[in-house]
Scaffold this motif. Structure first.
Motif, PDB file in Angstrom:
ATOM      1  N   PRO A  34       0.786  -1.235   0.000  1.00  0.00           N
ATOM      2  CA  PRO A  34       0.000   0.000   0.000  1.00  0.00           C
ATOM      3  C   PRO A  34       0.816   1.282   0.000  1.00  0.00           C
ATOM      4  N   GLY A  35       2.106   1.196   0.306  1.00  0.00           N
ATOM      5  CA  GLY A  35       2.871   2.419   0.439  1.00  0.00           C
ATOM      6  C   GLY A  35       2.603   3.080   1.780  1.00  0.00           C
ATOM      7  N   PRO A  36       2.991   4.339   1.928  1.00  0.00           N
ATOM      8  CA  PRO A  36       2.887   4.999   3.241  1.00  0.00           C
ATOM      9  C   PRO A  36       1.508   5.554   3.565  1.00  0.00           C
ATOM     10  N   GLY A  37       0.500   5.227   2.794  1.00  0.00           N
ATOM     11  CA  GLY A  37      -0.819   5.819   3.006  1.00  0.00           C
ATOM     12  C   GLY A  37      -0.931   7.103   2.203  1.00  0.00           C
ATOM     13  N   GLY A  38      -2.017   7.819   2.406  1.00  0.00           N
ATOM     14  CA  GLY A  38      -2.217   9.052   1.655  1.00  0.00           C
ATOM     15  C   GLY A  38      -2.964   8.810   0.361  1.00  0.00           C
ATOM     16  N   VAL A  39      -2.961   9.820  -0.486  1.00  0.00           N
ATOM     17  CA  VAL A  39      -3.774   9.838  -1.692  1.00  0.00           C
ATOM     18  C   VAL A  39      -3.207   8.868  -2.735  1.00  0.00           C
ATOM     19  N   VAL A  40      -4.117   8.178  -3.440  1.00  0.00           N
ATOM     20  CA  VAL A  40      -3.760   7.334  -4.573  1.00  0.00           C
ATOM     21  C   VAL A  40      -4.114   8.087  -5.852  1.00  0.00           C
ATOM     22  N   ARG A  59      -9.239   5.141   0.786  1.00  0.00           N
ATOM     23  CA  ARG A  59      -8.137   6.091   0.709  1.00  0.00           C
ATOM     24  C   ARG A  59      -8.557   7.252  -0.179  1.00  0.00           C
ATOM     25  N   PRO A  60      -8.034   8.439   0.082  1.00  0.00           N
ATOM     26  CA  PRO A  60      -8.339   9.541  -0.838  1.00  0.00           C
ATOM     27  C   PRO A  60      -7.847   9.202  -2.243  1.00  0.00           C
ATOM     28  N   LEU A  61      -8.634   9.572  -3.249  1.00  0.00           N
ATOM     29  CA  LEU A  61      -8.329   9.232  -4.626  1.00  0.00           C
ATOM     30  C   LEU A  61      -8.259  10.487  -5.484  1.00  0.00           C
ATOM     31  N   ALA A  62      -7.357  10.444  -6.458  1.00  0.00           N
ATOM     32  CA  ALA A  62      -7.246  11.521  -7.430  1.00  0.00           C
ATOM     33  C   ALA A  62      -6.964  10.897  -8.796  1.00  0.00           C
ATOM     34  N   GLY A  63      -7.302  11.622  -9.842  1.00  0.00           N
ATOM     35  CA  GLY A  63      -7.062  11.132 -11.184  1.00  0.00           C
ATOM     36  C   GLY A  63      -6.473  12.200 -12.068  1.00  0.00           C
ATOM     37  N   LEU A  64      -5.839  11.739 -13.135  1.00  0.00           N
ATOM     38  CA  LEU A  64      -5.354  12.630 -14.184  1.00  0.00           C
ATOM     39  C   LEU A  64      -5.728  12.010 -15.522  1.00  0.00           C
ATOM     40  N   SER A  78     -16.508   8.277 -10.074  1.00  0.00           N
ATOM     41  CA  SER A  78     -15.764   7.811  -8.901  1.00  0.00           C
ATOM     42  C   SER A  78     -15.877   8.710  -7.676  1.00  0.00           C
ATOM     43  N   GLY A  79     -16.257   9.958  -7.881  1.00  0.00           N
ATOM     44  CA  GLY A  79     -16.241  10.905  -6.784  1.00  0.00           C
ATOM     45  C   GLY A  79     -14.863  11.438  -6.463  1.00  0.00           C
ATOM     46  N   ALA A  80     -13.852  11.042  -7.238  1.00  0.00           N
ATOM     47  CA  ALA A  80     -12.479  11.506  -7.010  1.00  0.00           C
ATOM     48  C   ALA A  80     -12.272  12.879  -7.639  1.00  0.00           C
ATOM     49  N   PRO A  91       0.570  17.926 -13.119  1.00  0.00           N
ATOM     50  CA  PRO A  91       0.287  19.201 -12.448  1.00  0.00           C
ATOM     51  C   PRO A  91       0.120  19.037 -10.938  1.00  0.00           C
ATOM     52  N   PHE A  92       1.061  18.343 -10.314  1.00  0.00           N
ATOM     53  CA  PHE A  92       0.970  18.055  -8.881  1.00  0.00           C
ATOM     54  C   PHE A  92       2.302  18.349  -8.205  1.00  0.00           C
ATOM     55  N   ALA A  93       2.227  18.583  -6.907  1.00  0.00           N
ATOM     56  CA  ALA A  93       3.417  18.906  -6.127  1.00  0.00           C
ATOM     57  C   ALA A  93       4.281  17.666  -5.910  1.00  0.00           C
ATOM     58  N   ASP A  94       5.531  17.892  -5.604  1.00  0.00           N
ATOM     59  CA  ASP A  94       6.436  16.799  -5.256  1.00  0.00           C
ATOM     60  C   ASP A  94       5.899  16.028  -4.052  1.00  0.00           C
ATOM     61  N   ALA A  95       6.074  14.703  -4.073  1.00  0.00           N
ATOM     62  CA  ALA A  95       5.749  13.824  -2.942  1.00  0.00           C
ATOM     63  C   ALA A  95       4.300  13.965  -2.485  1.00  0.00           C
ATOM     64  N   ALA A  96       3.391  14.204  -3.434  1.00  0.00           N
ATOM     65  CA  ALA A  96       1.988  14.456  -3.078  1.00  0.00           C
ATOM     66  C   ALA A  96       1.179  13.187  -2.851  1.00  0.00           C
ATOM     67  N   PHE A  97       1.683  12.021  -3.296  1.00  0.00           N
ATOM     68  CA  PHE A  97       0.862  10.812  -3.305  1.00  0.00           C
ATOM     69  C   PHE A  97       1.574   9.651  -2.619  1.00  0.00           C
ATOM     70  N   GLY A  98       0.763   8.824  -1.959  1.00  0.00           N
ATOM     71  CA  GLY A  98       1.291   7.621  -1.335  1.00  0.00           C
ATOM     72  C   GLY A  98       1.366   6.441  -2.277  1.00  0.00           C
ATOM     73  N   ALA A  99       0.584   6.468  -3.342  1.00  0.00           N
ATOM     74  CA  ALA A  99       0.600   5.408  -4.356  1.00  0.00           C
ATOM     75  C   ALA A  99       0.137   6.007  -5.677  1.00  0.00           C
TER      76      ALA A  99
END
Length: 243
Positions: A34-40, A59-64, A78-80, A91-99
Motif C-alpha cells: 500500500p505504500g505509506p498511506g495518503g492519496v492514490v 483512501r483519498p483518490l485523485a485522477g489525471l 468515482s467521486g475523485a 500538475p501536482f506537487a512533489d511527494a503528493a501521493f502515497g501510491a
C-alpha cells in the motif's frame, strides 16, 4: 484515443471481463504493497473505472486524464478529484501521493515513458508504491492499438529496466492474461481481416462468453496468489517502490 473509444470504455469498464480482471490485479497490488498511506493517483484514468473500483480501499483518490471530457466522466463516476493534464508533465506537487497507478498509459504515442516515469517518481512520497499495467510484445500490435494510439508494447525485462532507470526499487514485473494469450494471438494475428482495421477490442460480449473469459482470468489470478509465475502473457503488471 479515438473520441468514440472513450464512449466504449465508459459503457464497458464496470462489467467487461478485461476491465474487471485488470482492476482486480491492481487492487491486489495496492493491498499487498500500500505504500505509506495518503492519496492514490490514477495517472491516465480514462473515464474512471479503476478509480471507482478503488473506492472501497477507503483512501483519498485523485485522477489525471488528458481528455477533459473523459476527466469529467471519471470524476462523476468515482467521486475523485480528477484533473485534465499530461502524464509527461504532472500538475501536482512533489511527494503528493502515497501510491500511483497507471494502466496502459506508457504505451501511448503521446507519452514519453522516461519523462512520465520521472514525473511518477517526483510526485510519489518516499516509500510510495507505483503500479503499472503495460501491454506485452510489439509483435502483438493490432488494430485496437491503432484505435487507442498505442505506439509501443513491452517485455517484462525491458519494462523492468525502464522503471529501474527512473530510480524505482523493489521492482516486480509479471506477465498476466497468460491463459488467454493463445486466443489473443488467434484473434489478432490469424483471424484478423482488412475489414477490421479500425476495430476495437472493447465491445459488449455475450454474457456466457464474458463470464467464461472472466472465469479464466480469475483462475489465473488465484494460481498467481499461490505463487505460480507465467513466462508469457498479454499484459505485464509492475509494482515498484519510490525509495
Amino acid at each position: 484515443m479515438e473520441p468514440d473509444e472513450y464512449d466504449l470504455m465508459d459503457a464497458a469498464e464496470a462489467r467487461m471481463w478485461w476491465y474487471r480482471a485488470l482492476h482486480a490485479r491492481v487492487t491486489d497490488a495496492l493491498l499487498r504493497r500500500p505504500g505509506p498511506g495518503g492519496v492514490v493517483l490514477d495517472a491516465g484514468c480514462g473515464t474512471g473505472g479503476l478509480l471507482a473500483r478503488l473506492v472501497p480501499l477507503a483512501r483519498p483518490l485523485a485522477g489525471l486524464e488528458f481528455n477533459p471530457a473523459a476527466a469529467l466522466r471519471a470524476a462523476a463516476k468515482s467521486g475523485a478529484t480528477v484533473a485534465a493534464g499530461d502524464a509527461n508533465r504532472l500538475p501536482f506537487a512533489d511527494a503528493a501521493f502515497g501510491a500511483l497507478t497507471s494502466c496502459d498509459v506508457l504505451c501511448h504515442r503521446a507519452v514519453d515513458p522516461p519523462a512520465a516515469l520521472a514525473e511518477f517518481h517526483r510526485v510519489l512520497a518516499p516509500g510510495g508504491t507505483l503500479v503499472l499495467n503495460l501491454p506485452a510484445y510489439n509483435w502483438m500490435h493490432s488494430a485496437h492499438d491503432e484505435r487507442v494510439h498505442n505506439s509501443r508494447r513491452f517485455t517484462a525485462g525491458g519494462a523492468r529496466a525502464l522503471v529501474a532507470s527512473a530510480g524505482f526499487a523493489a521492482i516486480e514485473a509479471r506477465y498476466w492474461n497468460a491463459l488467454l494469450l493463445p486466443l489473443m494471438i488467434l484473434q489478432r494475428k490469424v483471424l484478423k481481416s482488412d475489414a477490421a482495421h479500425d476495430s476495437s477490442d472493447v465491445a459488449p460480449f455475450p454474457p456466457w462468453l464474458d463470464a467464461t473469459l472472466h472465469g479464466v482470468t480469475a483462475a489465473e489470478r488465484a494460481l498467481a496468489r499461490l505463487g505460480l509465475r507465467y513466462p508469457a502473457g498479454g499484459s505485464i503488471l509492475m509494482v515498484a517502490t519510490r525509495p
